[in-house]
Design a protein around this motif. Sequence first.
Motif, PDB file in Angstrom:
ATOM      1  N   SER A   1       5.884  -0.209 -32.090  1.00 41.42           N
ATOM      2  CA  SER A   1       6.066  -1.392 -30.938  1.00 41.42           C
ATOM      3  C   SER A   1       5.000  -0.986 -30.018  1.00 41.42           C
ATOM      4  CB  SER A   1       7.478  -1.027 -30.596  1.00 41.42           C
ATOM      5  OG  SER A   1       7.677   0.126 -30.110  1.00 41.42           O
ATOM      6  N   THR A   2       5.018   0.272 -29.138  1.00 40.79           N
ATOM      7  CA  THR A   2       4.261   0.575 -27.941  1.00 40.79           C
ATOM      8  C   THR A   2       2.895   0.981 -28.486  1.00 40.79           C
ATOM      9  OG1 THR A   2       6.241   1.340 -26.794  1.00 40.79           O
ATOM     10  CG2 THR A   2       4.179   1.953 -25.940  1.00 40.79           C
ATOM     11  N   GLY A   3       2.849   1.492 -29.749  1.00 38.32           N
ATOM     12  CA  GLY A   3       1.376   1.670 -30.248  1.00 38.32           C
ATOM     13  C   GLY A   3       0.594   0.581 -30.474  1.00 38.32           C
ATOM     14  N   LYS A   4       1.010  -0.554 -30.688  1.00 30.98           N
ATOM     15  CA  LYS A   4       0.426  -1.916 -30.841  1.00 30.98           C
ATOM     16  C   LYS A   4       0.124  -2.338 -29.306  1.00 30.98           C
ATOM     17  CE  LYS A   4       2.810  -3.670 -35.027  1.00 30.98           C
ATOM     18  NZ  LYS A   4       3.887  -4.690 -35.336  1.00 30.98           N
ATOM     19  N   SER A   5       0.936  -2.255 -28.282  1.00 30.09           N
ATOM     20  CA  SER A   5       0.423  -2.823 -27.025  1.00 30.09           C
ATOM     21  C   SER A   5      -0.647  -1.612 -26.411  1.00 30.09           C
ATOM     22  CB  SER A   5       1.767  -2.541 -25.997  1.00 30.09           C
ATOM     23  OG  SER A   5       2.663  -3.324 -26.623  1.00 30.09           O
ATOM     24  N   VAL A   6      -0.592  -0.261 -26.825  1.00 34.07           N
ATOM     25  CA  VAL A   6      -1.490   0.594 -26.499  1.00 34.07           C
ATOM     26  C   VAL A   6      -3.026   0.270 -27.019  1.00 34.07           C
ATOM     27  CG1 VAL A   6      -2.232   3.063 -26.530  1.00 34.07           C
ATOM     28  CG2 VAL A   6       0.040   2.473 -25.747  1.00 34.07           C
ATOM     29  N   LEU A   7      -2.708  -0.078 -28.095  1.00 37.92           N
ATOM     30  CA  LEU A   7      -4.209  -0.339 -29.170  1.00 37.92           C
ATOM     31  C   LEU A   7      -4.539  -1.506 -28.339  1.00 37.92           C
ATOM     32  CD1 LEU A   7      -6.077   0.088 -31.201  1.00 37.92           C
ATOM     33  CD2 LEU A   7      -4.636  -1.616 -32.797  1.00 37.92           C
ATOM     34  N   LEU A   8      -3.796  -2.636 -28.058  1.00 40.86           N
ATOM     35  CA  LEU A   8      -4.363  -3.940 -27.390  1.00 40.86           C
ATOM     36  C   LEU A   8      -5.172  -3.516 -26.064  1.00 40.86           C
ATOM     37  CD1 LEU A   8      -4.886  -6.867 -27.932  1.00 40.86           C
ATOM     38  CD2 LEU A   8      -2.587  -7.226 -27.058  1.00 40.86           C
ATOM     39  N   SER A   9      -4.120  -2.779 -25.500  1.00 39.19           N
ATOM     40  CA  SER A   9      -4.687  -2.578 -23.868  1.00 39.19           C
ATOM     41  C   SER A   9      -6.118  -1.670 -23.827  1.00 39.19           C
ATOM     42  CB  SER A   9      -3.568  -1.600 -23.258  1.00 39.19           C
ATOM     43  OG  SER A   9      -3.844  -1.329 -22.045  1.00 39.19           O
ATOM     44  N   GLY A  10      -6.094  -0.592 -24.798  1.00 39.18           N
ATOM     45  CA  GLY A  10      -7.488   0.013 -24.829  1.00 39.18           C
ATOM     46  C   GLY A  10      -8.512  -0.733 -25.240  1.00 39.18           C
ATOM     47  N   LEU A  11      -8.469  -1.700 -26.287  1.00 40.08           N
ATOM     48  CA  LEU A  11      -9.310  -2.310 -26.734  1.00 40.08           C
ATOM     49  C   LEU A  11      -9.695  -3.174 -25.580  1.00 40.08           C
ATOM     50  CD1 LEU A  11      -8.146  -3.290 -30.306  1.00 40.08           C
ATOM     51  CD2 LEU A  11     -10.173  -1.758 -29.699  1.00 40.08           C
ATOM     52  N   THR A  12      -8.872  -3.710 -24.965  1.00 48.64           N
ATOM     53  CA  THR A  12      -9.499  -4.669 -23.789  1.00 48.64           C
ATOM     54  C   THR A  12     -10.059  -3.966 -22.780  1.00 48.64           C
ATOM     55  OG1 THR A  12      -7.228  -4.927 -22.830  1.00 48.64           O
ATOM     56  CG2 THR A  12      -7.719  -6.800 -24.557  1.00 48.64           C
ATOM     57  N   THR A  13      -9.448  -2.941 -22.208  1.00 47.13           N
ATOM     58  CA  THR A  13     -10.337  -1.954 -21.417  1.00 47.13           C
ATOM     59  C   THR A  13     -11.750  -1.767 -21.926  1.00 47.13           C
ATOM     60  OG1 THR A  13      -8.202  -1.045 -20.635  1.00 47.13           O
ATOM     61  CG2 THR A  13     -10.086   0.072 -20.031  1.00 47.13           C
ATOM     62  N   ALA A  14     -12.006  -1.182 -23.321  1.00 44.20           N
ATOM     63  CA  ALA A  14     -13.025  -0.951 -23.554  1.00 44.20           C
ATOM     64  C   ALA A  14     -14.212  -2.070 -23.719  1.00 44.20           C
ATOM     65  CB  ALA A  14     -12.947  -0.387 -24.953  1.00 44.20           C
ATOM     66  N   MET A  15     -13.665  -3.210 -23.929  1.00 49.71           N
ATOM     67  CA  MET A  15     -14.558  -4.259 -24.141  1.00 49.71           C
ATOM     68  C   MET A  15     -14.960  -4.564 -22.651  1.00 49.71           C
ATOM     69  SD  MET A  15     -14.912  -5.017 -27.271  1.00 49.71           S
ATOM     70  CE  MET A  15     -14.538  -3.432 -27.928  1.00 49.71           C
ATOM     71  N   SER A  16     -14.063  -4.779 -21.745  1.00 50.58           N
ATOM     72  CA  SER A  16     -14.502  -4.863 -20.451  1.00 50.58           C
ATOM     73  C   SER A  16     -15.628  -3.816 -19.948  1.00 50.58           C
ATOM     74  CB  SER A  16     -13.209  -4.999 -19.325  1.00 50.58           C
ATOM     75  OG  SER A  16     -12.614  -3.849 -19.309  1.00 50.58           O
ATOM     76  N   LEU A  17     -15.600  -2.657 -20.103  1.00 48.84           N
ATOM     77  CA  LEU A  17     -16.685  -1.795 -20.174  1.00 48.84           C
ATOM     78  C   LEU A  17     -17.783  -2.047 -20.564  1.00 48.84           C
ATOM     79  CD1 LEU A  17     -14.462   1.310 -19.545  1.00 48.84           C
ATOM     80  CD2 LEU A  17     -15.741   0.157 -17.766  1.00 48.84           C
ATOM     81  N   PHE A  18     -17.651  -2.323 -21.900  1.00 50.76           N
ATOM     82  CA  PHE A  18     -18.946  -2.532 -22.794  1.00 50.76           C
ATOM     83  C   PHE A  18     -19.733  -3.872 -22.237  1.00 50.76           C
ATOM     84  CE2 PHE A  18     -17.033  -0.261 -26.715  1.00 50.76           C
ATOM     85  CZ  PHE A  18     -17.827   0.633 -26.672  1.00 50.76           C
ATOM     86  N   ILE A  19     -18.859  -4.835 -21.366  1.00 50.41           N
ATOM     87  CA  ILE A  19     -19.764  -6.080 -21.086  1.00 50.41           C
ATOM     88  C   ILE A  19     -20.969  -5.484 -20.132  1.00 50.41           C
ATOM     89  CG2 ILE A  19     -19.386  -7.763 -19.361  1.00 50.41           C
ATOM     90  CD1 ILE A  19     -18.532  -8.545 -22.357  1.00 50.41           C
ATOM     91  N   LEU A  20     -20.758  -4.284 -19.240  1.00 50.02           N
ATOM     92  CA  LEU A  20     -21.598  -3.803 -18.456  1.00 50.02           C
ATOM     93  C   LEU A  20     -22.913  -3.308 -19.087  1.00 50.02           C
ATOM     94  CD1 LEU A  20     -19.332  -1.601 -16.148  1.00 50.02           C
ATOM     95  CD2 LEU A  20     -20.561  -3.706 -15.514  1.00 50.02           C
ATOM     96  N   ALA A  21     -22.977  -3.168 -20.449  1.00 50.09           N
ATOM     97  CA  ALA A  21     -24.038  -2.935 -21.183  1.00 50.09           C
ATOM     98  C   ALA A  21     -25.339  -3.826 -21.098  1.00 50.09           C
ATOM     99  CB  ALA A  21     -23.748  -2.712 -22.723  1.00 50.09           C
ATOM    100  N   PHE A  22     -24.876  -5.064 -20.966  1.00 53.41           N
ATOM    101  CA  PHE A  22     -25.797  -6.185 -20.831  1.00 53.41           C
ATOM    102  C   PHE A  22     -26.206  -6.263 -19.474  1.00 53.41           C
ATOM    103  CE2 PHE A  22     -22.682  -7.348 -24.194  1.00 53.41           C
ATOM    104  CZ  PHE A  22     -23.730  -7.484 -25.239  1.00 53.41           C
ATOM    105  N   SER A  23     -26.210  -5.310 -18.416  1.00 57.24           N
ATOM    106  CA  SER A  23     -26.498  -5.295 -16.860  1.00 57.24           C
ATOM    107  C   SER A  23     -27.833  -4.939 -17.129  1.00 57.24           C
ATOM    108  CB  SER A  23     -25.645  -4.365 -16.254  1.00 57.24           C
ATOM    109  OG  SER A  23     -26.382  -4.291 -15.065  1.00 57.24           O
ATOM    110  N   ASN A  24     -28.795  -5.478 -16.534  1.00 57.69           N
ATOM    111  CA  ASN A  24     -30.255  -5.233 -16.331  1.00 57.69           C
ATOM    112  C   ASN A  24     -30.328  -3.972 -15.387  1.00 57.69           C
ATOM    113  OD1 ASN A  24     -31.110  -7.625 -17.259  1.00 57.69           O
ATOM    114  ND2 ASN A  24     -31.060  -8.843 -15.204  1.00 57.69           N
ATOM    115  N   PHE A  25     -29.390  -3.388 -14.537  1.00 59.51           N
ATOM    116  CA  PHE A  25     -29.745  -2.245 -13.833  1.00 59.51           C
ATOM    117  C   PHE A  25     -28.942  -1.014 -14.961  1.00 59.51           C
ATOM    118  CE2 PHE A  25     -27.309   0.939 -11.155  1.00 59.51           C
ATOM    119  CZ  PHE A  25     -28.490   1.751 -10.683  1.00 59.51           C
ATOM    120  N   SER A  26     -29.967  -0.053 -15.376  1.00 58.79           N
ATOM    121  CA  SER A  26     -29.669   0.863 -16.505  1.00 58.79           C
ATOM    122  C   SER A  26     -28.545   1.602 -16.004  1.00 58.79           C
ATOM    123  CB  SER A  26     -30.870   1.725 -16.525  1.00 58.79           C
ATOM    124  OG  SER A  26     -31.197   2.484 -15.407  1.00 58.79           O
ATOM    125  N   GLY A  27     -28.208   2.035 -14.599  1.00 63.80           N
ATOM    126  CA  GLY A  27     -27.013   2.743 -14.335  1.00 63.80           C
ATOM    127  C   GLY A  27     -25.895   2.106 -14.693  1.00 63.80           C
TER     128      GLY A  27
END
Length: 169
Positions: free
Chosen positions: A103-129
């Motif tokens: 039950s909670t494991g599914k929620s944690v998995l979904l929460s973690g994936l959405t957090t990771a994906m939102s951070l991965f979006i920054l990979a497309f930034s022109n600023f290398s930092g």
Amino acid sequence: YDFIIKDLIQSGSITLISVLLVLIIGFRGIRILAIVLFPLLLGLLWTLGSIPVLVGDLNTITSFLLLVTFGLGIDFSIHLVKRFQSEYQQLPLEKALFNTFSSTGKSVLLSGLTTAMSLFILAFSNFSGFSEFGIVGGWSIMMILGAMLLFLPAIIVLGVRLHLIPKSR
């Protein structure tokens, strides 16, 4: 450089002490901290080990990443361990563990994936930092999430057998 290192040490110390105090108060004990923190630290260690492959080395912006991912990643084990304690009050160990992760494991998995994906979006930034921060941040959340889902069940069982995890009060 010296100013940044000083800031990292100060903010890291404040973060660590604050998180530990909140965990001690929230879980009403110190012994359970090993269970809650071990998968997080394992995920952070995997992240540090993979940084040379991902981006070469840490820059000024990515050096603060450990503080950010420490705060973001601790939520996973808090939710899972608290849910396990609640289930373990009424159910045997195996059933409580199964209910927690199904039950909670599914929620944690979904929460973690959405957090990771939102951070991965920054990979497309022109600023290398920002780009490197996004790559390392997203990867770090994935590593912490992997450590939680792969090792936390065994750590919880070990914690119960060593009497580190009390039933919820």
